[in-house]
Design a protein around this motif. Structure first.
Motif, short mmCIF file in Angstrom:
data_model
loop_
_atom_site.label_atom_id
_atom_site.label_comp_id
_atom_site.label_asym_id
_atom_site.label_seq_id
_atom_site.Cartn_x
_atom_site.Cartn_y
_atom_site.Cartn_z
N ALA A 1 -3.36 7.45 -1.82
CA ALA A 1 -3.28 6.75 -1.31
C ALA A 1 -2.40 6.75 0.34
O ALA A 1 -2.48 6.16 1.74
CB ALA A 1 -2.80 4.93 -1.43
N ARG B 177 -3.15 6.65 4.87
CA ARG B 177 -2.88 5.77 5.17
C ARG B 177 -1.96 6.35 6.45
O ARG B 177 -1.96 5.55 7.68
CB ARG B 177 -1.76 4.43 4.84
N MET C 37 -8.41 -0.80 5.59
CA MET C 37 -7.26 -0.91 4.37
C MET C 37 -7.11 -2.47 3.53
O MET C 37 -7.43 -2.93 2.39
CB MET C 37 -5.74 -1.30 4.45
N GLN D 170 -8.58 -3.51 -0.11
CA GLN D 170 -8.14 -3.75 -1.16
C GLN D 170 -8.92 -4.43 -1.63
O GLN D 170 -8.95 -5.73 -3.05
CB GLN D 170 -6.95 -4.41 -0.54
N ARG E 94 -5.81 -4.10 -4.54
CA ARG E 94 -4.40 -2.63 -4.24
C ARG E 94 -5.55 -1.82 -3.89
O ARG E 94 -6.69 -1.77 -3.13
CB ARG E 94 -4.41 -2.46 -6.03
N ASP E 95 -4.34 -1.14 -3.33
CA ASP E 95 -5.63 0.87 -2.75
C ASP E 95 -6.72 1.10 -4.11
O ASP E 95 -7.25 1.74 -3.38
CB ASP E 95 -3.87 1.72 -2.53
N ASN E 96 -6.30 1.06 -4.73
CA ASN E 96 -7.02 1.03 -6.27
C ASN E 96 -6.91 0.70 -7.50
O ASN E 96 -5.88 -0.10 -7.88
CB ASN E 96 -6.79 2.80 -6.23
#
Length: 357
Positions: free
Chosen positions: A272, A276, A291, A295, A301-303
């Motif tokens: 992540a 970014r 992003m 999300q 969330r990022d993942n």
């Protein structure tokens, strides 16, 4: 709209691992570290290969997200440098960075073919398709020199063991005669990953992987040789590659692919922050939007690391992707049939003890 910059490597930095106390990479003070200030060029990054001697080569898993329970990886790390690669964090186990180290400090396993043969000979072994290319690409550039992937395939061909290959490289054509022979007996399938058809986007997202055109040629040649081919649009990056889904499906079908799949971008662990930083470097005009959409797909969330959901997604953006994908597959005749590899032909190597029957 700002055009992406050409990337020499995938990651823009060498981050430390937050999980294994990996120390941050710092300049050591030699003249190469001052090269940027002297002539606006970054220090040259050379690829190195270290021999790794594992005790076993078949990795087993019980994940519900993948269609196999075992895999073989001839290499650790990958010079293709795909910024989104979910395997990057594995380099932290060697006290190396998931960033630039992952794509420049590689490991080769020359004992893999012998280990594979030995494991297939065990009386307790039960045959099921082995996957190659699940962690790092079996046909990355160093395969031309080391040929470990080819030697492993030779073992599988000799023992008539089913094989699934995933790759971003047209180097798979180096082994097309062997794969075509295995395909006659229903023992092999190949998945070619194509993320973008735009050469500029591709060489930024996957800087050292073969071009999309070369990958489509590989699909065409494999299909013509009778090898079942699937195209994977993986990953789909919102606001960067997602608009190409229909075009990739059409190109895949025209090249002879039988099936297609897609996975929204995943950003596990140290991937992540690397992703970014890459966005800020190459797509600063839409980094926030990308992003935000990721999300939205990953539950805020990022993942999403959860079994059963990590390869898919949720929310309106994912639903739209899925609908477009299904319409595209129907329109171009993809996914009408499943490829089932045979397991009944398997004959382990005899070794020193001859077979009784």
């Amino acid at each position: 709209m700002q055009r992406p910059k050409r990337a020499v490597r995938g990651a823009t930095l060498n981050t430390e691992s937050s999980r294994f106390n990996l120390p941050a990479r710092e300049a050591d003070g030699d003249w190469l570290d001052d090269r940027a200030s002297l002539d606006d060029l970054p220090p040259p990054l050379r690829t190195t290969v270290t021999v790794e001697r594992p005790r076993t080569i078949i990795t087993h898993n019980n994940s519900p997200d993948v269609p196999f329970d075992r895999s073989v990886n001839a290499y650790r790390g990958c010079e293709h440098g795909c910024i989104y690669c979910f395997a990057r964090p594995t380099h932290a186990f060697h006290d190396l960075s998931p960033g630039l180290d992952f794509e420049s400090k590689l490991f080769a396993k020359p004992d893999a073919p012998a280990l594979l043969r030995a494991e297939l000979m065990k009386p307790s072994y039960r045959v099921a398709p082995i996957a190659m290319g699940t962690n790092t690409d079996p046909y990355q550039p160093i395969e031309r020199i080391w040929r470990i992937t080819r030697q492993c395939i030779e073992v599988l061909a000799e023992t008539q063991h089913p094989l699934m290959i995933t790759t971003k490289s047209d180097r798979v054509l180096d082994d097309i005669e062997m794969l075509a022979a295995m395909a006659v007996d229903g023992l092999v399938s190949v998945m070619v990953s194509i993320t973008s058809l735009d050469p500029r986007i591709a060489m930024t997202v996957e800087p050292r992987a073969p071009s999309p055109r070369r990958r489509l040629i590989a699909v065409e040649k494999l299909a013509a040789a009778g090898v079942p081919v699937q195209v994977s649009i993986a990953p789909v990056i919102p606001a960067i590659t997602d608009g190409e889904m229909e075009h990739i499906l059409e190109a895949a079908a025209n090249a002879g692919a039988r099936r297609a799949s897609f996975i929204p971008v995943r950003l596990p662990f140290e991937v992540a922050p690397l992703f970014r930083a890459w966005l800020d470097e190459h797509f600063p005009d839409r980094a926030g939007k990308v992003m935000s959409m990721i999300q939205s797909i990953r539950g805020g969330r990022d993942n999403d690391p959860g079994f059963g959901t990590r390869m898919r997604g949720s929310g309106p953006w994912y639903d739209l992707m899925l609908t477009r994908f299904r319409i595209g597959c129907t329109r171009h005749g993809l996914n009408g049939e499943r490829v089932k590899l045979r397991t009944d032909l398997f004959r382990p190597s005899e070794g020193a003890q001859m077979r009784l029957f």
